[in-house]
Design a protein around this motif. Structure first.
Motif, PDB file in Angstrom:
ATOM      1  N   ILE A   1       0.767  -1.258  -0.077  1.00 35.62           N
ATOM      2  CA  ILE A   1      -0.050  -0.173   0.131  1.00 35.62           C
ATOM      3  C   ILE A   1       0.805   1.246  -0.226  1.00 35.62           C
ATOM      4  O   ILE A   1       0.440   2.443  -0.351  1.00 35.62           O
ATOM      5  N   VAL A   2       2.049   1.316   0.582  1.00 32.87           N
ATOM      6  CA  VAL A   2       2.912   2.320   0.474  1.00 32.87           C
ATOM      7  C   VAL A   2       3.633   2.660  -1.115  1.00 32.87           C
ATOM      8  O   VAL A   2       4.099   1.497  -1.636  1.00 32.87           O
TER       9      VAL A   2
ATOM     10  N   THR B   1       5.387   1.149  15.142  1.00 35.20           N
ATOM     11  CA  THR B   1       4.872   2.315  15.499  1.00 35.20           C
ATOM     12  C   THR B   1       5.128   3.649  15.063  1.00 35.20           C
ATOM     13  O   THR B   1       4.692   4.340  14.480  1.00 35.20           O
ATOM     14  N   ALA B   2       6.638   3.557  14.694  1.00 36.18           N
ATOM     15  CA  ALA B   2       7.303   4.621  13.897  1.00 36.18           C
ATOM     16  C   ALA B   2       6.684   4.459  12.213  1.00 36.18           C
ATOM     17  O   ALA B   2       6.512   5.556  11.639  1.00 36.18           O
ATOM     18  N   ILE B   3       6.461   3.253  11.650  1.00 34.78           N
ATOM     19  CA  ILE B   3       5.786   3.190  10.462  1.00 34.78           C
ATOM     20  C   ILE B   3       4.462   3.821  10.350  1.00 34.78           C
ATOM     21  O   ILE B   3       4.133   4.317   9.376  1.00 34.78           O
ATOM     22  N   SER B   4       3.682   3.367  11.485  1.00 36.11           N
ATOM     23  CA  SER B   4       2.350   3.924  11.654  1.00 36.11           C
ATOM     24  C   SER B   4       2.324   5.482  11.428  1.00 36.11           C
ATOM     25  O   SER B   4       1.326   6.046  10.881  1.00 36.11           O
TER      26      SER B   4
ATOM     27  N   PRO C   1      -1.342  10.897   7.660  1.00 36.49           N
ATOM     28  CA  PRO C   1      -2.753  10.513   7.640  1.00 36.49           C
ATOM     29  C   PRO C   1      -3.189   9.754   6.461  1.00 36.49           C
ATOM     30  O   PRO C   1      -4.270   9.694   6.168  1.00 36.49           O
ATOM     31  N   THR C   2      -2.076   9.268   5.400  1.00 37.83           N
ATOM     32  CA  THR C   2      -2.768   8.890   4.342  1.00 37.83           C
ATOM     33  C   THR C   2      -3.279   7.520   4.546  1.00 37.83           C
ATOM     34  O   THR C   2      -4.209   7.216   3.646  1.00 37.83           O
TER      35      THR C   2
END
Length: 236
Positions: free
Chosen positions: A84-85, A144-147, A152-153
């Motif tokens: 998705i990224v 957590t850092a990835i989130s 907000p995308t």
């Protein structure tokens, strides 16, 4: 397309299956261990409930299954973020790869904990537990850092905060248990030191050959020709 969607929705049950397997492991091994009188029923260490047969069989089998499901869960999360990224967001993709590497080490440690009981191969068991907890905490913070980077995308701020809270709680628990284990090791080392010193002194007393500066704990037998000889340190 509907089949693929149903398959993806089914993968969302992997974390739940992993949690259920882990809880069943602890509960069943605890029941077996307590019913057989192998452990104290009041809050024993989890590893202590899986050291003897038959609870060790249940402990190992269920934890091995949990480790496999955990590995599948980590892989699904890795592929999900990767898919998705956008390719332009290299920092997220790099963090995702690093997180996956640490994530693999955690199920590996869980498998070591399952198959190497603390009473049989303690070093391997402790190494596995360290991998489970330590690498697990690192994985949580990386996710957590990835989130946060995907906000907000791709995700909301709420999930970021929840993962941060869970990561901090896990870190506090890991530090607490590590400190407790270190204190236990130091205490055990101190006990062994004083026990060894006591044995050495007792041996000196029994043989009548004390070390320089030591007073024998057991006095030599009295001599018929006069009073017993003075300790070496006193005669000097």
């Amino acid at each position: 397309m509907m089949c693929l969607r149903g398959f993806c929705e089914g993968l969302s049950y992997l974390p739940l299956i992993m949690i259920v397997l882990t809880l069943e492991t602890f509960i069943l091994s605890y029941i077996f261990a307590v019913s057989r009188g192998d452990v104290n029923p009041y809050f024993p260490y989890i590893s202590d409930t899986g050291t003897k047969v038959p609870e060790s069989c249940v402990f190992g089998q269920f934890l091995n299954m949990a480790a496999v499901v955990a590995l599948c869960t980590l892989y699904v999360r890795y592929k999900l973020v990767q898919s998705i990224v956008q390719s332009e967001e290299e920092s997220v993709l790099k963090l995702n790869k690093v997180a996956f590497i640490f994530g693999i080490l955690s199920p590996l440690g869980l498998s070591l904990v399952a198959n190497f009981q603390e009473t049989s191969v303690e070093k391997v068991h402790v190494t596995g537990a360290t991998l489970v907890l330590g690498c697990g905490v690192v994985y949580e913070f990386l996710q957590t850092a990835i989130s946060f980077k995907m906000h907000p995308t791709y995700n909301g701020l709420r999930i970021c905060k929840i993962r941060l809270v869970i990561s901090v709680i896990s870190l506090i628990g890991f530090i607490t248990k590590s400190t407790e284990g270190l204190q236990h090791a130091l205490k055990a080392g101190s006990v062994l030191f004083y026990l060894g010193d006591l044995i050495s002194r007792l041996q000196s007393g029994y043989t009548g050959n004390p070390r320089i500066g030591d007073t024998p704990l057991i006095s030599p037998a009295p001599s018929r020709n006069g009073p017993p000889p003075l300790p070496f340190c006193a005669s000097s």
